[in-house]
Motif scaffolding. Structure first.
Motif, PDB file in Angstrom:
ATOM      1  N   UNK A  85      -6.001  15.467  38.902  1.00 26.06           N
ATOM      2  CA  UNK A  85      -6.858  15.993  39.967  1.00 26.06           C
ATOM      3  C   UNK A  85      -6.605  15.443  41.369  1.00 26.06           C
ATOM      4  N   UNK A  86      -5.670  14.513  41.530  1.00 22.95           N
ATOM      5  CA  UNK A  86      -5.437  13.967  42.866  1.00 22.95           C
ATOM      6  C   UNK A  86      -5.124  15.052  43.910  1.00 22.95           C
ATOM      7  N   UNK A  87      -4.338  16.082  43.559  1.00 28.47           N
ATOM      8  CA  UNK A  87      -4.071  17.125  44.553  1.00 28.47           C
ATOM      9  C   UNK A  87      -5.328  17.911  44.934  1.00 28.47           C
ATOM     10  N   UNK A  88      -6.361  17.805  44.097  1.00 28.59           N
ATOM     11  CA  UNK A  88      -7.577  18.595  44.310  1.00 28.59           C
ATOM     12  C   UNK A  88      -8.762  17.748  44.771  1.00 28.59           C
ATOM     13  N   UNK A  89      -8.504  16.490  45.137  1.00 26.33           N
ATOM     14  CA  UNK A  89      -9.621  15.586  45.462  1.00 26.33           C
ATOM     15  C   UNK A  89     -10.558  16.171  46.513  1.00 26.33           C
ATOM     16  N   UNK A  90     -10.018  16.811  47.533  1.00 27.81           N
ATOM     17  CA  UNK A  90     -10.863  17.321  48.607  1.00 27.81           C
ATOM     18  C   UNK A  90     -11.582  18.614  48.231  1.00 27.81           C
ATOM     19  N   UNK A  91     -11.330  19.117  47.022  1.00 26.89           N
ATOM     20  CA  UNK A  91     -12.049  20.281  46.512  1.00 26.89           C
ATOM     21  C   UNK A  91     -13.122  19.859  45.495  1.00 26.89           C
ATOM     22  N   UNK A  92     -13.310  18.555  45.344  1.00 28.99           N
ATOM     23  CA  UNK A  92     -14.229  18.034  44.333  1.00 28.99           C
ATOM     24  C   UNK A  92     -15.358  17.241  44.973  1.00 28.99           C
ATOM     25  N   UNK A  93     -16.517  17.305  44.345  1.00 31.87           N
ATOM     26  CA  UNK A  93     -17.655  16.449  44.705  1.00 31.87           C
ATOM     27  C   UNK A  93     -17.857  15.487  43.536  1.00 31.87           C
ATOM     28  N   UNK A  94     -17.655  14.206  43.792  1.00 32.73           N
ATOM     29  CA  UNK A  94     -17.752  13.186  42.747  1.00 32.73           C
ATOM     30  C   UNK A  94     -18.917  12.269  43.089  1.00 32.73           C
ATOM     31  N   UNK A  95     -19.815  12.105  42.138  1.00 33.67           N
ATOM     32  CA  UNK A  95     -20.983  11.246  42.376  1.00 33.67           C
ATOM     33  C   UNK A  95     -21.052  10.143  41.329  1.00 33.67           C
TER      34      UNK A  95
END
Length: 329
Positions: A85-95
């Motif tokens: 998922x590193x290429x998609x980090x800015x498309x993810x909300x992680x809490x």
């Protein structure tokens, strides 16, 4: 094998604005409370995360103590971030969250600034992240001034370790005060994470009004009441269910004959809507737009797929809502 996300993943998911913030959350979010720990299958966990993302689920919810053992869900998620998922980090909300017991001694739980800041530092290391999108105070602390707990949340935002902050399981009065303190500090409260389901409606008694008044979003955990609002309990308590496990959150005594009767009646309404009971229960939590996102758990891909299909039918006829109210009593 390299993970390439589905190019159509955003086509059918619904994204709701979180309160009056600029952040949108998927109507269905995935929690890693169970089934992503060190005792669980990494490959199954990886498959569920991939499938969830392909279905448009962008929000993944953790806490410092998720496992078992505590911390292992964040470690597993960190591995998946690195692998997939590193290429998609800015498309993810992680809490993530801190508040429950995490380590020995007087600084390993509750709401002190020392514990909250140290816990987030540990969480970021486990997940291999520079920051989380949302950091929560996991529960109110009766022995720490609310000003100190909220100051810790404000601090981690100013340090760049979290973009937004939230609270979980605070009642209406505590939430109102937390909102006031954070506003004065300059870090507005983004979101509240309460338990909420057809069988657990405490947030309707004041909390939702507070959140609406101040433009704070909400994400409901246990919207399926730990599996009770699925077809698993229609014929009583299955031997492999959480209610039968001593370590389970759902206790066998909670699954009374009266509750089973209600669940069966709700199942009939769901069937008439062309939905499973789980799908209707999720749609009900999201009804009226007062809840930003329903936070699901899963032990296999098929559960995630079934739950996301709840979004195919979110509308309720007035008669359906009246009948549900009559059943729930």
């Amino acid at each position: 094998m390299e993970f390439l996300a589905d190019s159509k993943r955003y086509d059918s998911m619904i994204y709701n604005r979180c309160g009056r913030s600029g952040l949108k959350l998927p109507a269905i979010s995935l929690g890693l409370w169970h089934n992503f720990g060190g005792v669980d299958s990494t490959e199954n966990g990886r498959a569920m995360l991939r499938r969830a993302f392909d279905l448009g689920i962008t929000h993944f919810d953790l806490a410092n103590n998720y496992g078992p053992p505590p911390g292992s869900a964040e470690e597993m998620f960190g591995k998946m971030m690195k692998q997939d998922f590193l290429p998609y980090r800015d498309q993810m909300v992680i809490s993530t969250k801190a508040g429950y017991y995490m380590w020995e001694g007087p600084y390993g739980e509750w709401g002190s600034k020392k514990y909250l800041v140290a816990s987030l530092d540990q969480s970021l290391k486990r997940m291999g992240l520079d920051y989380v999108d949302v950091f929560y105070s996991h529960r109110p602390d009766p022995n720490t001034p609310l000003e100190e707990t909220m100051a810790a949340l404000d601090l981690v935002v100013r340090q760049g370790k979290a973009l937004y902050v939230g609270i979980s399981s605070y009642d209406a009065e505590q939430s109102n005060e937390a909102i006031r303190i954070l506003k004065e500090l300059g870090t507005p409260l983004l979101i509240h994470q309460p338990s909420y389901s057809m069988l657990n409606r405490w947030i309707e008694d004041g909390l939702q009004d507070v959140l609406d008044e101040h433009g704070v979003g909400s994400i409901a955990f246990c919207p399926l009441q730990q599996g009770l609002l699925t077809n698993r309990y229609l014929n009583g308590i299955p031997e492999d269910s959480r209610a039968k496990k001593s370590s389970g959150f759902l206790q066998e005594r909670e699954v009374s004959e009266d509750v089973i009767i209600k669940v069966r009646m709700l199942h009939e309404i769901a069937s008439s809507r062309g939905q499973s009971l789980a799908q209707m229960a999720l749609a009900w939590v999201l009804r009226g737009g007062r809840v930003t996102s329903a936070l699901i758990g899963a032990s296999r891909i098929s559960q995630i797929e079934e739950n996301v299909k709840a979004l195919d039918n979110l509308a309720f006829a007035e008669e359906e809502l009246e009948e549900i109210e009559r059943i729930l009593g």
